[in-house]
Design a protein around this motif. Structure first.
Motif, mmCIF file in Angstrom:
data_model
loop_
_atom_site.group_PDB
_atom_site.id
_atom_site.type_symbol
_atom_site.label_atom_id
_atom_site.label_comp_id
_atom_site.label_asym_id
_atom_site.label_seq_id
_atom_site.Cartn_x
_atom_site.Cartn_y
_atom_site.Cartn_z
ATOM 1 N N PRO A 35 0.908 -1.292 -0.166
ATOM 2 C CA PRO A 35 -0.083 -0.139 0.024
ATOM 3 C C PRO A 35 0.811 1.391 -0.088
ATOM 4 O O PRO A 35 0.646 2.217 -0.701
ATOM 5 C CB PRO A 35 -0.719 -0.195 1.276
ATOM 6 C CG PRO A 35 -0.992 -1.751 1.720
ATOM 7 C CD PRO A 35 0.497 -2.283 0.916
ATOM 8 N N ALA A 36 2.019 1.260 0.725
ATOM 9 C CA ALA A 36 2.849 2.793 0.783
ATOM 10 C C ALA A 36 3.570 2.719 -0.525
ATOM 11 O O ALA A 36 3.678 3.989 -0.859
ATOM 12 C CB ALA A 36 3.737 2.232 1.675
ATOM 13 N N GLU A 39 1.034 4.117 -2.790
ATOM 14 C CA GLU A 39 0.758 5.433 -2.330
ATOM 15 C C GLU A 39 1.997 6.730 -2.670
ATOM 16 O O GLU A 39 1.759 7.609 -3.475
ATOM 17 C CB GLU A 39 0.675 5.744 -0.965
ATOM 18 C CG GLU A 39 0.263 7.060 -0.280
ATOM 19 C CD GLU A 39 -0.972 7.609 -1.113
ATOM 20 O OE1 GLU A 39 -0.929 8.973 -1.332
ATOM 21 O OE2 GLU A 39 -1.852 6.943 -1.543
ATOM 22 N N LYS A 42 1.561 7.158 -6.531
ATOM 23 C CA LYS A 42 0.329 8.352 -6.896
ATOM 24 C C LYS A 42 0.735 9.632 -6.185
ATOM 25 O O LYS A 42 0.228 10.580 -6.891
ATOM 26 C CB LYS A 42 -0.749 7.714 -5.978
ATOM 27 C CG LYS A 42 -1.278 6.448 -6.716
ATOM 28 C CD LYS A 42 -2.553 5.867 -5.923
ATOM 29 C CE LYS A 42 -3.562 6.773 -5.612
ATOM 30 N NZ LYS A 42 -4.584 6.062 -4.603
ATOM 31 N N SER A 43 1.587 9.674 -5.208
ATOM 32 C CA SER A 43 1.789 11.145 -4.607
ATOM 33 C C SER A 43 2.973 11.692 -5.195
ATOM 34 O O SER A 43 3.519 12.912 -5.014
ATOM 35 C CB SER A 43 2.101 10.990 -3.205
ATOM 36 O OG SER A 43 3.059 10.098 -2.983
#
Length: 228
Positions: A35-36, A39, A42-43
């Motif tokens: 998940p990290a 993220e 995406k960021s």
């Protein structure tokens, strides 16, 4: 961390690139870090060192990577670009157990790939190792198989030729709206499929798969979904 990292546009070490040159990264996340990793991708401000955000494909079935990124290759020559690339690579290193990064080229340009990806949620990714002396023949097989696929009313694959960083020679990506769309069989009779195969350049319908097997010594077949 076991890694197989090859310098590419993402790292700011590259030759001049054209519109159809791409970088590819396949990551296997450390336990609990997936998940990290998503993220982080995406960021990230991709405009700082790449030509927009890469396509993100999340493994569903097949190969051992968790996340595959495909982006347009950019010559990362200025200091800001290099710093952004190094910062991203450092962050990735904290989250993944293995990485394979390499360069490829395709006749499909970036804008067309992104447009196709916007309406897709499922991918079929095949990566091929050509046998000795069979590289050109393998590329021809991929091209005429696309011709056959179109003749029977299905969506052709995007073809990529690996230029640096991996022992894969050619890979293809099929873009689909969903698993259901991918699984829909061709609406043609056996006779029509036979005629389509011959018209595309195969000996017969069976030769579509038999020829491929004659030309390769390795093959990875992966299903993936869009990472959101």
């Amino acid at each position: 961390m076991k890694r197989f990292t090859i310098a590419l546009g993402l790292l700011g070490i590259s030759a001049a690139a054209s519109a159809d040159d791409y970088w590819v990264s396949q990551y296997r996340a450390a336990p609990g870090k997936f998940p990290a990793l998503i993220e982080l991708v995406k960021s990230t401000n991709w405009s700082a060192f790449e030509e927009g955000a890469p396509l993100m494909m999340r493994h569903s079935q097949g190969n051992h990577w968790d996340l595959m990124l495909l982006g347009k290759h950019k010559d990362c020559g200025d200091t800001g670009c290099q710093q952004a690339a190094k910062a991203f690579e450092h962050a990735v290193n904290q989250l993944v157990d293995s990485e394979l990064s390499f360069q490829a080229t395709s006749e499909t340009d970036w804008s067309d790939l992104r447009a196709k990806d916007e309406t897709s949620g499922f991918y079929h990714i095949e990566m091929f190792n050509a046998g000795a002396g069979h590289h050109k023949a393998l590329m021809r097989q991929r091209v005429i198989e696309n011709d056959y696929i179109e003749r029977i009313g299905q969506s052709p694959n995007e073809i990529f030729e690996v230029t640096f960083g991996s022992d894969f020679d050619i890979f293809t990506i099929g873009f689909y709206e969903s698993l259901q769309t991918y699984a829909v069989p061709a609406d043609v009779t056996p006779e029509e499929a036979e005629a389509a195969a011959k018209a595309a350049g195969f000996k017969n319908r069976a030769d579509v798969s038999f020829l491929l097997r004659e030309l390769i010594v390795g093959h990875h077949d992966t299903l993936a979904v869009k990472a959101r």
